[in-house]
Scaffold this motif. Structure first.
Motif, short mmCIF file in Angstrom:
data_model
loop_
_atom_site.label_atom_id
_atom_site.label_comp_id
_atom_site.label_asym_id
_atom_site.label_seq_id
_atom_site.Cartn_x
_atom_site.Cartn_y
_atom_site.Cartn_z
N ALA A 40 -57.54 -43.40 -50.27
CA ALA A 40 -56.30 -44.07 -50.64
C ALA A 40 -56.56 -45.54 -50.94
O ALA A 40 -56.01 -46.11 -51.87
N ALA A 41 -57.43 -46.16 -50.13
CA ALA A 41 -57.78 -47.56 -50.37
C ALA A 41 -58.50 -47.71 -51.71
O ALA A 41 -58.27 -48.66 -52.44
N ALA A 42 -59.38 -46.76 -52.04
CA ALA A 42 -60.09 -46.81 -53.31
C ALA A 42 -59.11 -46.70 -54.48
O ALA A 42 -59.29 -47.34 -55.50
N ALA A 43 -58.06 -45.88 -54.33
CA ALA A 43 -57.08 -45.75 -55.40
C ALA A 43 -56.37 -47.08 -55.63
O ALA A 43 -56.14 -47.47 -56.77
N THR A 44 -56.04 -47.80 -54.56
CA THR A 44 -55.43 -49.12 -54.70
C THR A 44 -56.39 -50.08 -55.38
O THR A 44 -56.01 -50.81 -56.28
N THR A 45 -57.64 -50.05 -54.98
CA THR A 45 -58.65 -50.89 -55.58
C THR A 45 -58.80 -50.57 -57.07
O THR A 45 -59.01 -51.46 -57.87
N SER A 46 -58.68 -49.33 -57.43
CA SER A 46 -58.78 -48.92 -58.82
C SER A 46 -57.75 -49.64 -59.69
O SER A 46 -58.07 -50.10 -60.78
N ALA A 47 -56.55 -49.78 -59.19
CA ALA A 47 -55.52 -50.49 -59.94
C ALA A 47 -55.89 -51.97 -60.11
O ALA A 47 -55.69 -52.55 -61.19
N THR A 48 -56.45 -52.56 -59.07
CA THR A 48 -56.89 -53.96 -59.15
C THR A 48 -58.03 -54.11 -60.16
O THR A 48 -58.06 -55.05 -60.95
N VAL A 49 -58.96 -53.17 -60.12
CA VAL A 49 -60.09 -53.20 -61.05
C VAL A 49 -59.59 -53.10 -62.49
O VAL A 49 -60.02 -53.87 -63.36
N GLU A 50 -58.68 -52.19 -62.75
CA GLU A 50 -58.15 -52.06 -64.10
C GLU A 50 -57.39 -53.32 -64.52
O GLU A 50 -57.47 -53.73 -65.68
N ALA A 51 -56.69 -53.97 -63.59
CA ALA A 51 -56.01 -55.23 -63.90
C ALA A 51 -57.02 -56.32 -64.26
O ALA A 51 -56.81 -57.09 -65.21
N ASP A 52 -58.13 -56.38 -63.51
CA ASP A 52 -59.20 -57.33 -63.83
C ASP A 52 -59.73 -57.08 -65.24
O ASP A 52 -59.92 -58.02 -66.03
N ILE A 53 -59.99 -55.84 -65.55
CA ILE A 53 -60.55 -55.49 -66.86
C ILE A 53 -59.56 -55.84 -67.97
O ILE A 53 -59.94 -56.40 -69.00
N ARG A 54 -58.29 -55.54 -67.76
CA ARG A 54 -57.28 -55.88 -68.77
C ARG A 54 -57.23 -57.39 -69.00
O ARG A 54 -57.13 -57.86 -70.13
N ALA A 55 -57.32 -58.17 -67.93
CA ALA A 55 -57.32 -59.63 -68.06
C ALA A 55 -58.57 -60.11 -68.79
O ALA A 55 -58.50 -61.01 -69.64
N GLY A 56 -59.71 -59.52 -68.49
CA GLY A 56 -60.94 -59.87 -69.18
C GLY A 56 -60.87 -59.55 -70.66
O GLY A 56 -61.29 -60.34 -71.52
N MET A 57 -60.32 -58.38 -70.98
CA MET A 57 -60.19 -57.98 -72.38
C MET A 57 -59.26 -58.94 -73.13
O MET A 57 -59.55 -59.34 -74.26
N ALA A 58 -58.16 -59.33 -72.48
CA ALA A 58 -57.23 -60.27 -73.11
C ALA A 58 -57.91 -61.62 -73.34
O ALA A 58 -57.74 -62.24 -74.39
N ALA A 59 -58.71 -62.08 -72.36
CA ALA A 59 -59.41 -63.36 -72.51
C ALA A 59 -60.38 -63.33 -73.67
O ALA A 59 -60.59 -64.35 -74.35
N GLY A 60 -60.96 -62.16 -73.96
CA GLY A 60 -61.87 -62.02 -75.08
C GLY A 60 -61.17 -61.78 -76.41
O GLY A 60 -61.83 -61.72 -77.44
N GLY A 61 -59.84 -61.64 -76.36
CA GLY A 61 -59.09 -61.39 -77.59
C GLY A 61 -59.11 -59.93 -78.03
O GLY A 61 -58.77 -59.62 -79.17
N PHE A 62 -59.47 -59.03 -77.11
CA PHE A 62 -59.53 -57.61 -77.42
C PHE A 62 -58.20 -56.93 -77.07
O PHE A 62 -57.46 -57.42 -76.22
N ASP A 63 -57.94 -55.79 -77.70
CA ASP A 63 -56.77 -55.00 -77.36
C ASP A 63 -56.89 -54.46 -75.94
O ASP A 63 -58.00 -54.37 -75.38
N GLU A 64 -55.77 -54.06 -75.38
CA GLU A 64 -55.76 -53.51 -74.03
C GLU A 64 -56.39 -52.12 -74.02
O GLU A 64 -56.06 -51.28 -74.86
N PRO A 65 -57.30 -51.87 -73.09
CA PRO A 65 -57.92 -50.55 -73.03
C PRO A 65 -56.97 -49.52 -72.41
O PRO A 65 -56.12 -49.86 -71.59
N ARG A 66 -57.12 -48.29 -72.84
CA ARG A 66 -56.41 -47.16 -72.22
C ARG A 66 -57.46 -46.30 -71.55
O ARG A 66 -58.26 -45.67 -72.22
N PHE A 67 -57.46 -46.30 -70.23
CA PHE A 67 -58.48 -45.61 -69.47
C PHE A 67 -58.18 -44.13 -69.35
O PHE A 67 -57.03 -43.73 -69.19
N THR A 68 -59.24 -43.33 -69.41
CA THR A 68 -59.15 -41.89 -69.15
C THR A 68 -60.26 -41.54 -68.18
O THR A 68 -61.25 -42.26 -68.04
N ARG A 69 -60.09 -40.43 -67.50
CA ARG A 69 -61.17 -39.91 -66.64
C ARG A 69 -62.28 -39.43 -67.56
O ARG A 69 -62.02 -38.89 -68.62
#
Length: 168
Positions: free
Chosen positions: A32-61
């Motif tokens: 359950a803690a890892a699932a919460t962390t997963s949301a934080t990780v995806e938020a970090d990645i989205r912020a990084g992508m925005a900083a680089g001027g890239f479109d927002e990623p859509r993650f899939t398994r």
């Protein structure tokens, strides 16, 4: 070539992470803690992508990894032309600001590879134009050549637990 490198980096080729030998799998609260962390990780990645001027990623398994699929998420982000290494460097800078450490960044002949780590997570970003027959997504082969970024994010603890479960 980039896709193969991402699959190997993102999923460790099925081998356990050497930093925790003999670790036994756990379930319940830690997952359950890892699932919460997963949301934080995806938020970090989205912020990084925005900083680089890239479109927002859509993650899939990642369906290509069988038993390891719950541990790995992938995303494709199209760009009009080969990604500019300066944009990828801005992505990396934002990720570092958010606590990620850069383990690799190289560019050569229109291809680039960026690897970052924030324990227990790894993020691999490859950028280039990839021929349709070199890239397979969870939905199958690509119908046409792809230009942009291929992202693979893996939870190394999840990979370790899965590997231990499969070996027992």
């Amino acid at each position: 070539m980039v896709a193969a490198a991402l699959l190997l980096c993102g999923c460790g080729a099925g081998e356990p992470d050497a930093r925790k030998p003999g670790r036994t799998p756990t379930a319940g609260a830690s997952e359950a803690a890892a699932a919460t962390t997963s949301a934080t990780v995806e938020a970090d990645i989205r912020a990084g992508m925005a900083a680089g001027g890239f479109d927002e990623p859509r993650f899939t398994r990642s369906g290509a990894n069988g038993e390891f699929a719950p541990c790995v998420r992938t995303a494709l982000v199209s760009t009009a032309e080969d990604p500019d290494p300066k944009d990828t460097a801005r992505l990396a800078a934002e990720m570092k600001r958010r606590g990620w450490s850069q383990t690799m960044f190289w560019t050569e002949d229109g291809m680039q590879m960026l690897s970052l780590r924030k324990t227990p997570w790894t993020l691999d970003v490859g950028g280039a134009t990839i021929s349709k027959d070199q890239l397979t997504t969870p939905q199958g082969e690509m119908p046409e050549d792809f230009t942009g970024l291929v992202l693979s994010v893996a939870d190394r603890d999840c990979l370790d637990r899965t590997y231990a479960r499969l070996r027992s």
